[in-house]
Design a protein around this motif. Structure first.
Motif: not given
Length: 195
Positions: A190-195
């Protein structure tokens, strides 16, 4: 107001709405309906002057409001010049490479492998080549007013987490030779890949 308070949303007719961290709100309520549809309808008084910004770190795709909104738009990604061949490329997680020794990340071993030339580069000059980048749409939208963007954590500005720190977070969630820690991997996704 808050997107979690549908009654408050119904009392406003704003020209500009910034729906920040929209995935933390509920997608709909049984009394007022869809959160995003309600926000859109409340801005209609301003016609083509209205602006609705939907900003969020996504949560689970199946329930994600921001992901659904992203798919409705032109899905812009940030393209940067490869430091080896100069081709404009989208940095993708699967192209990051690193070395492990005795179960630990080797310092200085994190690189990006270009999908065009197979050359490798690190993030030591990231500020310079980030400034040479630009957004490129990856999809055709039926609504030209819906412009969407995806910018994962490996594009962080100088001074924020470098690639080595991001790989360490990934390895903490996926320790070599051990089972994945699903809760840490969810945070990374969620936070690094933004997925």
């Amino acid at each position: 107001g808050s997107a979690t308070n549908h009654n408050l949303l119904r009392q406003r007719d704003p020209k500009v709405v910034i729906a920040d961290d929209i995935d933390a709100s509920k997608d709909a309520s049984k009394d007022a309906g869809s959160t995003m549809a309600l926000i859109e309808e409340r801005t209609n008084s301003y016609g083509n002057q209205k602006k609705v910004l939907v900003i969020s770190t996504p949560q689970l795709k199946i329930n994600s409001i921001v992901y659904k909104e992203y798919l409705l738009g032109d899905q812009n990604v940030w393209m940067v010049p490869c430091q080896c061949c100069g081709s404009m490329i989208e940095l993708k997680w699967e192209n990051f490479i690193w070395e492990i020794s005795d179960g630990n990340l080797m310092p200085g071993s994190v690189f990006y492998k270009c999908q065009e030339c197979d050359g490798i580069f690190d993030d030591s000059n990231k500020y310079e080549w980030l400034m040479q980048g630009h957004f490129v749409p990856k999809a055709i939208t039926t609504d030209p007013d819906t412009i969407t963007f995806h910018l994962p954590g490996w594009y962080n500005a100088a001074g924020m987490d470098d690639w080595e720190k991001l790989v360490r977070k990934y390895l903490k969630a996926n320790p070599p030779g051990q089972p994945m820690d699903r809760s840490l991997m969810q945070v990374f996704t969620n936070l690094t890949m933004g997925q």
